[in-house]
Design a protein around this motif. Sequence first.
Motif, PDB file in Angstrom:
ATOM      1  N   ALA A 100       0.832  -1.209   0.000  1.00 20.26           N
ATOM      2  CA  ALA A 100       0.000   0.000   0.000  1.00 20.26           C
ATOM      3  C   ALA A 100       0.867   1.259   0.000  1.00 20.26           C
ATOM      4  N   LEU A 101       1.926   1.263   0.805  1.00 20.82           N
ATOM      5  CA  LEU A 101       2.843   2.413   0.822  1.00 20.82           C
ATOM      6  C   LEU A 101       3.479   2.610  -0.548  1.00 20.82           C
ATOM      7  N   TRP A 102       3.905   1.509  -1.161  1.00 23.09           N
ATOM      8  CA  TRP A 102       4.530   1.592  -2.486  1.00 23.09           C
ATOM      9  C   TRP A 102       3.524   2.087  -3.528  1.00 23.09           C
ATOM     10  N   GLN A 103       2.281   1.627  -3.441  1.00 22.79           N
ATOM     11  CA  GLN A 103       1.269   2.084  -4.395  1.00 22.79           C
ATOM     12  C   GLN A 103       0.997   3.571  -4.235  1.00 22.79           C
ATOM     13  N   ASP A 104       1.075   4.072  -3.003  1.00 25.22           N
ATOM     14  CA  ASP A 104       0.903   5.508  -2.768  1.00 25.22           C
ATOM     15  C   ASP A 104       2.090   6.310  -3.288  1.00 25.22           C
ATOM     16  N   ASP A 105       3.291   5.761  -3.128  1.00 23.33           N
ATOM     17  CA  ASP A 105       4.499   6.448  -3.579  1.00 23.33           C
ATOM     18  C   ASP A 105       5.491   5.414  -4.111  1.00 23.33           C
ATOM     19  N   PRO A 106       5.455   5.133  -5.418  1.00 23.46           N
ATOM     20  CA  PRO A 106       6.322   4.086  -5.978  1.00 23.46           C
ATOM     21  C   PRO A 106       7.806   4.457  -6.042  1.00 23.46           C
ATOM     22  N   THR A 107       8.181   5.619  -5.511  1.00 22.14           N
ATOM     23  CA  THR A 107       9.599   5.970  -5.470  1.00 22.14           C
ATOM     24  C   THR A 107      10.235   5.630  -4.123  1.00 22.14           C
ATOM     25  N   LEU A 108       9.456   5.071  -3.205  1.00 20.86           N
ATOM     26  CA  LEU A 108      10.015   4.663  -1.916  1.00 20.86           C
ATOM     27  C   LEU A 108      10.890   3.432  -2.092  1.00 20.86           C
ATOM     28  N   ILE A 109      11.888   3.319  -1.229  1.00 23.39           N
ATOM     29  CA  ILE A 109      12.786   2.165  -1.219  1.00 23.39           C
ATOM     30  C   ILE A 109      12.576   1.459   0.112  1.00 23.39           C
TER      31      ILE A 109
ATOM     32  N   GLN B  92       1.584  -7.783  -8.788  1.00 24.30           N
ATOM     33  CA  GLN B  92       1.410  -6.411  -8.323  1.00 24.30           C
ATOM     34  C   GLN B  92       2.579  -5.514  -8.710  1.00 24.30           C
ATOM     35  N   ALA B  93       3.790  -6.048  -8.578  1.00 27.42           N
ATOM     36  CA  ALA B  93       4.990  -5.233  -8.785  1.00 27.42           C
ATOM     37  C   ALA B  93       6.145  -6.114  -9.233  1.00 27.42           C
ATOM     38  N   ARG B  94       7.182  -5.449  -9.715  1.00 23.46           N
ATOM     39  CA  ARG B  94       8.431  -6.126 -10.083  1.00 23.46           C
ATOM     40  C   ARG B  94       9.470  -5.785  -9.022  1.00 23.46           C
ATOM     41  N   PRO B  95       9.728  -6.676  -8.063  1.00 25.61           N
ATOM     42  CA  PRO B  95      10.748  -6.378  -7.067  1.00 25.61           C
ATOM     43  C   PRO B  95      12.144  -6.328  -7.686  1.00 25.61           C
ATOM     44  N   LEU B  96      12.862  -5.273  -7.374  1.00 19.94           N
ATOM     45  CA  LEU B  96      14.268  -5.135  -7.733  1.00 19.94           C
ATOM     46  C   LEU B  96      15.011  -5.149  -6.407  1.00 19.94           C
ATOM     47  N   VAL B  97      15.692  -6.251  -6.123  1.00 19.43           N
ATOM     48  CA  VAL B  97      16.330  -6.425  -4.823  1.00 19.43           C
ATOM     49  C   VAL B  97      17.828  -6.192  -4.977  1.00 19.43           C
TER      50      VAL B  97
ATOM     51  N   LEU C   9      11.740   3.651 -13.120  1.00 21.51           N
ATOM     52  CA  LEU C   9      11.418   2.328 -12.584  1.00 21.51           C
ATOM     53  C   LEU C   9       9.974   2.301 -12.103  1.00 21.51           C
ATOM     54  N   ALA C  10       9.531   3.381 -11.471  1.00 22.26           N
ATOM     55  CA  ALA C  10       8.147   3.456 -10.969  1.00 22.26           C
ATOM     56  C   ALA C  10       7.148   3.306 -12.112  1.00 22.26           C
ATOM     57  N   LEU C  11       7.462   3.863 -13.278  1.00 19.69           N
ATOM     58  CA  LEU C  11       6.573   3.733 -14.432  1.00 19.69           C
ATOM     59  C   LEU C  11       6.420   2.276 -14.881  1.00 19.69           C
ATOM     60  N   ARG C  12       7.366   1.451 -14.510  1.00 18.27           N
ATOM     61  CA  ARG C  12       7.364   0.037 -14.901  1.00 18.27           C
ATOM     62  C   ARG C  12       6.983  -0.872 -13.728  1.00 18.27           C
ATOM     63  N   ASP C  13       6.362  -0.297 -12.717  1.00 13.92           N
ATOM     64  CA  ASP C  13       5.889  -1.045 -11.543  1.00 13.92           C
ATOM     65  C   ASP C  13       7.010  -1.762 -10.806  1.00 13.92           C
ATOM     66  N   VAL C  14       8.163  -1.115 -10.688  1.00 10.06           N
ATOM     67  CA  VAL C  14       9.295  -1.697  -9.970  1.00 10.06           C
ATOM     68  C   VAL C  14       9.300  -1.180  -8.533  1.00 10.06           C
ATOM     69  N   ILE C  15       9.373  -2.101  -7.579  1.00  7.07           N
ATOM     70  CA  ILE C  15       9.548  -1.747  -6.172  1.00  7.07           C
ATOM     71  C   ILE C  15      10.991  -2.089  -5.803  1.00  7.07           C
ATOM     72  N   VAL C  16      11.718  -1.106  -5.304  1.00  2.00           N
ATOM     73  CA  VAL C  16      13.125  -1.298  -4.962  1.00  2.00           C
ATOM     74  C   VAL C  16      13.210  -1.746  -3.503  1.00  2.00           C
ATOM     75  N   ILE C  17      13.919  -2.849  -3.304  1.00  2.00           N
ATOM     76  CA  ILE C  17      14.088  -3.457  -1.984  1.00  2.00           C
ATOM     77  C   ILE C  17      15.580  -3.636  -1.738  1.00  2.00           C
ATOM     78  N   THR C  18      16.025  -3.311  -0.531  1.00  2.12           N
ATOM     79  CA  THR C  18      17.444  -3.460  -0.205  1.00  2.12           C
ATOM     80  C   THR C  18      17.634  -4.475   0.911  1.00  2.12           C
ATOM     81  N   ASP C  19      18.757  -5.180   0.848  1.00  3.08           N
ATOM     82  CA  ASP C  19      19.121  -6.151   1.882  1.00  3.08           C
ATOM     83  C   ASP C  19      20.628  -6.082   2.063  1.00  3.08           C
ATOM     84  N   THR C  20      21.055  -5.503   3.174  1.00  2.00           N
ATOM     85  CA  THR C  20      22.489  -5.344   3.436  1.00  2.00           C
ATOM     86  C   THR C  20      22.925  -6.034   4.723  1.00  2.00           C
ATOM     87  N   ASP C  21      22.162  -7.016   5.157  1.00  2.00           N
ATOM     88  CA  ASP C  21      22.482  -7.714   6.399  1.00  2.00           C
ATOM     89  C   ASP C  21      22.564  -9.214   6.149  1.00  2.00           C
TER      90      ASP C  21
END
Length: 171
Positions: A44-53, A67-72, A97-109
């Motif tokens: 829901a947060l991503w749908q409201d603002d698809p530029t969030l990471i 729903q989205a294309r996760p880019l991890v 990326l937002a125009l292409r339904d990409v949700i950016v996800i980070t994992d640094t742990d």
Amino acid sequence: MIHKLTTVLAIVFIGFLPVSVSAQVASDGVGTAPAAEPALSVLALWQDDPTLIFPADGLDLKDFVWQARPLVVFADSPDDPNFRRQMQLLTARIGELALRDVIVITDTDSANPSSARTALRPRGFMLALVDKDGRVALRKPSPQDVRELTRSIDKMPLRIQEVEDRRTLGN
């Protein structure tokens, strides 16, 4: 007795209400979301603002199917030069990326593996793009420019169908 029952029911009901979470804005102006979010509220947060990471903690890639294309973006540390470079590249053109339904996800742990890390099994830095059908479409061991990523996305059968559907519907 009725007053106590009403109070208890009110407390129980409040517990079922969705929690609203405001996004935090990083120093580079790109919003990042808090770490411990249920997948539905992240969606829901991503749908409201698809530029969030979003951080990968607590997320399941299956929740984004259709729903989205996760880019991890994986790294063993947020100080990894490849991770920093990749994040600079992504944030500079995140709107594309937002125009292409990409949700950016980070994992640094790497010490506390997320479900994305367990599923995709990166070694050090890695970028993984998952298509809307849940299939891993792209894995890269080095930072990629948004232009390269959008070209790869635009060649995917699901993206081609989306563009055609929008054209047909006049959107």
